[in-house]
Design a protein around this motif. Structure first.
Motif, PDB file in Angstrom:
ATOM      1  N   ILE A 182      13.941 -10.198 -32.993  1.00  0.00           N
ATOM      2  CA  ILE A 182      14.202  -9.377 -31.815  1.00  0.00           C
ATOM      3  C   ILE A 182      13.267  -8.179 -31.797  1.00  0.00           C
ATOM      4  CG2 ILE A 182      15.954  -7.996 -30.621  1.00  0.00           C
ATOM      5  CD1 ILE A 182      18.058  -9.862 -31.918  1.00  0.00           C
ATOM      6  N   ARG A 183      13.074  -7.572 -32.963  1.00  0.00           N
ATOM      7  CA  ARG A 183      12.163  -6.427 -33.070  1.00  0.00           C
ATOM      8  C   ARG A 183      10.737  -6.831 -32.724  1.00  0.00           C
ATOM      9  NH1 ARG A 183      13.136  -5.415 -37.888  1.00  0.00           N
ATOM     10  NH2 ARG A 183      14.762  -3.857 -37.595  1.00  0.00           N
ATOM     11  N   ARG A 184      10.310  -7.990 -33.219  1.00  0.00           N
ATOM     12  CA  ARG A 184       8.938  -8.455 -32.936  1.00  0.00           C
ATOM     13  C   ARG A 184       8.742  -8.702 -31.444  1.00  0.00           C
ATOM     14  NH1 ARG A 184       9.536 -11.408 -37.793  1.00  0.00           N
ATOM     15  NH2 ARG A 184      10.195 -13.269 -36.629  1.00  0.00           N
ATOM     16  N   LEU A 185       9.727  -9.326 -30.809  1.00  0.00           N
ATOM     17  CA  LEU A 185       9.598  -9.585 -29.380  1.00  0.00           C
ATOM     18  C   LEU A 185       9.529  -8.280 -28.605  1.00  0.00           C
ATOM     19  CD1 LEU A 185       9.518 -11.461 -26.952  1.00  0.00           C
ATOM     20  CD2 LEU A 185      12.020 -11.397 -26.911  1.00  0.00           C
ATOM     21  N   GLY A 186      10.365  -7.321 -28.960  1.00  0.00           N
ATOM     22  CA  GLY A 186      10.330  -6.025 -28.286  1.00  0.00           C
ATOM     23  C   GLY A 186       8.967  -5.377 -28.392  1.00  0.00           C
ATOM     24  N   HIS A 187       8.355  -5.465 -29.570  1.00  0.00           N
ATOM     25  CA  HIS A 187       7.015  -4.907 -29.770  1.00  0.00           C
ATOM     26  C   HIS A 187       5.989  -5.637 -28.913  1.00  0.00           C
ATOM     27  CE1 HIS A 187       3.679  -2.970 -31.836  1.00  0.00           C
ATOM     28  NE2 HIS A 187       3.149  -4.153 -32.061  1.00  0.00           N
TER      29      HIS A 187
ATOM     30  N   ALA B  86      16.868 -17.844 -26.580  1.00  0.00           N
ATOM     31  CA  ALA B  86      17.088 -16.625 -25.802  1.00  0.00           C
ATOM     32  C   ALA B  86      15.836 -15.746 -25.782  1.00  0.00           C
ATOM     33  CB  ALA B  86      18.270 -15.849 -26.374  1.00  0.00           C
ATOM     34  N   LEU B  87      15.174 -15.625 -26.921  1.00  0.00           N
ATOM     35  CA  LEU B  87      13.979 -14.779 -26.998  1.00  0.00           C
ATOM     36  C   LEU B  87      12.827 -15.381 -26.211  1.00  0.00           C
ATOM     37  CD1 LEU B  87      14.026 -13.612 -30.726  1.00  0.00           C
ATOM     38  CD2 LEU B  87      14.970 -12.489 -28.704  1.00  0.00           C
ATOM     39  N   ASN B  88      12.696 -16.699 -26.248  1.00  0.00           N
ATOM     40  CA  ASN B  88      11.640 -17.354 -25.482  1.00  0.00           C
ATOM     41  C   ASN B  88      11.842 -17.146 -23.981  1.00  0.00           C
ATOM     42  OD1 ASN B  88       9.331 -19.425 -25.346  1.00  0.00           O
ATOM     43  ND2 ASN B  88      10.880 -20.369 -24.055  1.00  0.00           N
ATOM     44  N   GLU B  89      13.082 -17.253 -23.536  1.00  0.00           N
ATOM     45  CA  GLU B  89      13.377 -17.045 -22.121  1.00  0.00           C
ATOM     46  C   GLU B  89      13.074 -15.604 -21.711  1.00  0.00           C
ATOM     47  OE1 GLU B  89      17.415 -18.286 -21.851  1.00  0.00           O
ATOM     48  OE2 GLU B  89      16.917 -20.422 -21.643  1.00  0.00           O
TER      49      GLU B  89
ATOM     50  N   THR C 116      24.392  -6.679 -42.659  1.00  0.00           N
ATOM     51  CA  THR C 116      24.349  -7.236 -44.018  1.00  0.00           C
ATOM     52  C   THR C 116      23.080  -8.041 -44.272  1.00  0.00           C
ATOM     53  OG1 THR C 116      25.635  -9.158 -43.258  1.00  0.00           O
ATOM     54  CG2 THR C 116      26.853  -7.313 -44.230  1.00  0.00           C
ATOM     55  N   GLN C 117      22.435  -8.505 -43.171  1.00  0.00           N
ATOM     56  CA  GLN C 117      21.194  -9.269 -43.288  1.00  0.00           C
ATOM     57  C   GLN C 117      20.148  -8.627 -42.357  1.00  0.00           C
ATOM     58  OE1 GLN C 117      20.826 -11.831 -45.396  1.00  0.00           O
ATOM     59  NE2 GLN C 117      22.959 -11.817 -46.054  1.00  0.00           N
ATOM     60  N   PRO C 118      19.543  -7.509 -42.778  1.00  0.00           N
ATOM     61  CA  PRO C 118      18.638  -6.767 -41.884  1.00  0.00           C
ATOM     62  C   PRO C 118      17.505  -7.605 -41.308  1.00  0.00           C
ATOM     63  CG  PRO C 118      19.123  -5.493 -43.854  1.00  0.00           C
ATOM     64  CD  PRO C 118      19.683  -6.857 -44.087  1.00  0.00           C
ATOM     65  N   GLU C 119      17.062  -8.619 -42.040  1.00  0.00           N
ATOM     66  CA  GLU C 119      15.960  -9.450 -41.558  1.00  0.00           C
ATOM     67  C   GLU C 119      16.354 -10.278 -40.330  1.00  0.00           C
ATOM     68  OE1 GLU C 119      18.255 -11.843 -44.593  1.00  0.00           O
ATOM     69  OE2 GLU C 119      17.507  -9.778 -44.426  1.00  0.00           O
ATOM     70  N   ALA C 120      17.648 -10.404 -40.068  1.00  0.00           N
ATOM     71  CA  ALA C 120      18.097 -11.171 -38.900  1.00  0.00           C
ATOM     72  C   ALA C 120      17.634 -10.531 -37.599  1.00  0.00           C
ATOM     73  CB  ALA C 120      19.621 -11.298 -38.910  1.00  0.00           C
ATOM     74  N   TRP C 121      17.379  -9.221 -37.644  1.00  0.00           N
ATOM     75  CA  TRP C 121      16.942  -8.509 -36.445  1.00  0.00           C
ATOM     76  C   TRP C 121      15.428  -8.593 -36.242  1.00  0.00           C
ATOM     77  CZ3 TRP C 121      20.030  -7.199 -32.660  1.00  0.00           C
ATOM     78  CH2 TRP C 121      19.591  -6.323 -31.663  1.00  0.00           C
ATOM     79  N   ASP C 122      14.700  -9.079 -37.225  1.00  0.00           N
ATOM     80  CA  ASP C 122      13.233  -9.083 -37.155  1.00  0.00           C
ATOM     81  C   ASP C 122      12.682  -9.817 -35.930  1.00  0.00           C
ATOM     82  OD1 ASP C 122      13.097  -7.561 -39.411  1.00  0.00           O
ATOM     83  OD2 ASP C 122      12.569  -9.211 -40.767  1.00  0.00           O
TER      84      ASP C 122
ATOM     85  N   VAL D 174      26.449  -9.887 -31.587  1.00  0.00           N
ATOM     86  CA  VAL D 174      26.597 -10.731 -32.781  1.00  0.00           C
ATOM     87  C   VAL D 174      25.452 -10.477 -33.760  1.00  0.00           C
ATOM     88  CG1 VAL D 174      26.453 -13.127 -33.596  1.00  0.00           C
ATOM     89  CG2 VAL D 174      27.928 -12.560 -31.656  1.00  0.00           C
ATOM     90  N   MET D 175      24.218 -10.414 -33.243  1.00  0.00           N
ATOM     91  CA  MET D 175      23.062 -10.234 -34.120  1.00  0.00           C
ATOM     92  C   MET D 175      23.024  -8.834 -34.737  1.00  0.00           C
ATOM     93  SD  MET D 175      21.966 -13.234 -34.075  1.00  0.00           S
ATOM     94  CE  MET D 175      20.648 -12.883 -35.252  1.00  0.00           C
ATOM     95  N   LEU D 176      23.473  -7.836 -33.993  1.00  0.00           N
ATOM     96  CA  LEU D 176      23.540  -6.486 -34.544  1.00  0.00           C
ATOM     97  C   LEU D 176      24.516  -6.428 -35.716  1.00  0.00           C
ATOM     98  CD1 LEU D 176      23.512  -4.292 -31.304  1.00  0.00           C
ATOM     99  CD2 LEU D 176      21.916  -4.066 -33.221  1.00  0.00           C
ATOM    100  N   ARG D 177      25.660  -7.070 -35.550  1.00  0.00           N
ATOM    101  CA  ARG D 177      26.645  -7.090 -36.635  1.00  0.00           C
ATOM    102  C   ARG D 177      26.100  -7.832 -37.839  1.00  0.00           C
ATOM    103  NH1 ARG D 177      31.745  -8.626 -32.697  1.00  0.00           N
ATOM    104  NH2 ARG D 177      32.237  -6.506 -31.992  1.00  0.00           N
ATOM    105  N   HIS D 178      25.437  -8.953 -37.578  1.00  0.00           N
ATOM    106  CA  HIS D 178      24.860  -9.748 -38.665  1.00  0.00           C
ATOM    107  C   HIS D 178      23.789  -8.956 -39.404  1.00  0.00           C
ATOM    108  CE1 HIS D 178      23.878 -13.236 -40.956  1.00  0.00           C
ATOM    109  NE2 HIS D 178      22.704 -13.444 -40.373  1.00  0.00           N
TER     110      HIS D 178
END
Length: 215
Positions: free
Chosen positions: A138-143, A77-80, A130-136, A123-127
């Motif tokens: 997405i955050r990197r791509l946004g940057h 999804a992020l690559n697309e 408890t696992q904050p690194e799961a968002w990393d 789904v990733m926001l909920r995850h």
């Protein structure tokens, strides 16, 4: 469809034949659908394999454990999204869009992306609670996407002459991102993706942060 390079990147064991590549693609696509429907805890590897016409052993062989499989799905999804951002900015340069036009089209693209991916992002926001690194990722791509956007804005004509416009734009984009994230969490809410005017309204915020008073 996924490119062979992308499949090789996402799979622990790069498929060598066309049929094997198609199986890997099917596993990723079915996995995305199941992940959006059921979340990470409810993602059944056996159900994914069966629906993709594969075996559980083949799924684990290609991707390792469930966490690695979820990471591979997210990477698709992020690559697309990254490629979509690149195409828009390439068009901005080739066609000579003005800075305001670039910003408006970029915000519209982000609304479309987050609308299309809202189930996965939820789904990733909920995850990430408890696992904050799961968002990393997405955050990197946004940057990275914003860096690419600002590089194009720097070169666009007419030149932006507003003092501190980069900071102003960052604030506007942060407000927009916050609104879109809230729409993902609270859908339906005061703002919702199916409102046809949301793209214009959010773009107006960004534009007016840079050029106060512009209509």
């Amino acid at each position: 469809a996924l490119s062979s390079t992308m499949i090789e990147t996402l799979s622990n064991h790069a498929p060598k034949q066309s049929r094997s590549r198609k199986t890997t693609e099917a596993l990723l696509r079915v996995g995305l659908h199941k992940l959006e429907q059921n979340g990470i805890d409810g993602l059944s590897m056996s159900e994914v394999a069966a629906e993709a016409g594969s075996s559980v052993g083949s799924l684990y062989f290609r991707f390792g454990d469930k966490n690695q499989f979820v990471g591979a799905i997210l990477s698709v999804a992020l690559n697309e999204t990254s490629e979509r951002n690149g195409r828009l900015l390439d068009a901005a340069v080739a066609e000579g869009w003005t800075p305001e036009e670039i910003l408006r089209r970029w915000v519209a693209m982000m609304v479309d992306v987050m609308r299309e991916r809202r189930a996965l992002l939820r789904v990733m926001l909920r995850h990430a609670l408890t696992q904050p690194e799961a968002w990393d990722p997405i955050r990197r791509l946004g940057h990275e996407m914003k860096e690419a956007l600002f590089a194009v804005l720097e070169q666009a004509k007419p030149k932006i002459t507003v003092a501190g416009w980069q900071r102003r734009a960052q604030i506007g984009l942060q407000v927009t991102n916050g609104a879109l994230t809230n729409m993902i969490i609270s859908d339906p809410g005061p703002l919702y993706f199916d409102n046809d005017s949301i793209k214009t309204e959010l773009a107006d915020i960004v534009v007016r942060c840079i050029w106060p008073g512009r209509n």
